[in-house]
Scaffold this active site. Sequence first.
Site, PDB file in Angstrom:
ATOM      1  N   SER A 178       0.813  -1.212   0.000  1.00 42.59           N
ATOM      2  CA  SER A 178       0.000   0.000   0.000  1.00 42.59           C
ATOM      3  C   SER A 178       0.856   1.275   0.000  1.00 42.59           C
ATOM      4  CB  SER A 178      -0.965  -0.078   1.189  1.00 42.59           C
ATOM      5  OG  SER A 178      -1.929   0.917   1.107  1.00 42.59           O
ATOM      6  N   HIS A 181      -7.610  -5.577   0.357  1.00 41.01           N
ATOM      7  CA  HIS A 181      -6.401  -4.767   0.524  1.00 41.01           C
ATOM      8  C   HIS A 181      -5.434  -5.302   1.578  1.00 41.01           C
ATOM      9  CE1 HIS A 181      -4.271  -1.032  -0.246  1.00 41.01           C
ATOM     10  NE2 HIS A 181      -4.113  -0.859   1.038  1.00 41.01           N
TER      11      HIS A 181
END
Length: 388
Positions: A158, A363
């Site tokens: 990320s 995610h």
Amino acid sequence: MLAIFFLCLIVLSAVTASIPEDGRLNFTQLAWKYGHRSEEFDVTTEDGYILKLFHITGNEPTKPVFLMHGILDSADTYLLRGKKSIAVNLAEAGYDVWVGNVRGNKYSRRHVKLNPDKNKKKFWNFSLNEMGMYDLPASIDFILNKTGQKKLAAIGHSQGTSSFYVLGSTRPEYNKKISVFISLAPIAYLNDVGPVVAGMMKMWPLISGFFERLGYEGVLEDHSAANQLMQFICSQKELGYDVCGKLGLGAIAGEDSEELEREFFDVVLGHYPAGTSRKAFAHFTQIHNNARFAPYDYGIVKNLFVYKSAAPPAYNLSKATMPIVLLAATNDMLSGIRDVQRLKRELPNVVHYHVMERKEFNHVDYIWGKNIDVYMTPLLRDLLRKFA
Ligand SMILES: *[C@@H]1O[C@H](CO)[C@@H](O)[C@H](O)[C@H]1NC(C)=O
Ligand SMILES: *[C@@H]1O[C@H](CO)[C@@H](O)[C@H](O)[C@H]1NC(C)=O
Ligand SMILES: *[C@@H]1O[C@H](CO)[C@@H](O)[C@H](O)[C@H]1NC(C)=O
Ligand SMILES: *[C@@H]1O[C@H](CO)[C@@H](O)[C@H](O)[C@H]1NC(C)=O
């Protein structure tokens, strides 16, 4: 009346809330618990921040791998799945594992001159830009110096990917120090995001103003009041997991509660969030609002002073020539496929692009998923064998 209500809540929470042992151990203790020794180093950046860098010892220093966490996270994230976790797995496969922390998180709240609690405006005056321009170079040079190697392999998650794209674009001399950069949930653009994330970005000025009024420049810090409240609510036996783990995290990261079971969610709560600056958040909302991957936007007048142009010049991704692997997922509400594909078109040296097969993959499954040992660590080992 209200006081009694809160007292009841506190008593209730003392009875029902439970952060398991792994939620309370630090990096070194977790490494030890799962069979590895870890060393702690302090790395000082050019602009004076003191970062904690962890090293799992025991392997030959010939194959260094550097792991970088995401927003509000810390090095711990790479150990939370214990024996299955990425750091332990790679160490057991013979890699020399180094795990970094960016400025401002719970391990890197230090500076040669500034005090994060007293010199707030100055200490917390950073965003993704400084993580990429200063934190990564300092950590990478430290590792290369210690191992005597010319290159290292790196893995980021990320924001940990965004910072490497900033590094490659703004300090191109670092591209040749990286044999391969494996991007888990790549983020340079933030437009193909879930509705809740988009809504939060819109509400940001309000939230930010609130934090500012309270005198918070560092936000969601370990042990801060906001964190304690969140931990309190989210670790409640009955509703905590459903409200925070399934609904909340699901809306932000993509719902995949099968991979993030209740017991493990309680471990995560002990480590996350670990703090960052208000400005770092603001920067991401600008990236979303302006649909550009560019440094912090101060507004026209100050931009003219800082950048000599009305808008900050976009990061030139064609300068990020390091070999890059992009791993994306269809149920990722932060790193959307369309954004990753745009990034893929703009990066000059993508050596591999892969969309995770599981359609629920979100995610955080890359680092926290229950079956990380099935779909993640074997893949990482293959990629390192092939490209590092
Ligand atoms: C982790 O915990 C150990 C044992 O309490 C301590 O010696 C060490 O300094 C801690 N490390 C960090 C970075 O907090
Ligand atoms: C924050 O950093 C920017 C850019 O380097 C600088 O222009 C500004 O004056 C700094 N603000 C504070 C409060 O230090
Ligand atoms: C590491 O840095 C030290 C101190 O700057 C220097 O003396 C040493 O030669 C460096 N080692 C390598 C392998 O670059
Ligand atoms: C971006 O970098 C490339 C490669 O160095 C260069 O050719 C190009 O002119 C740069 N673009 C901008 C807008 O500066």
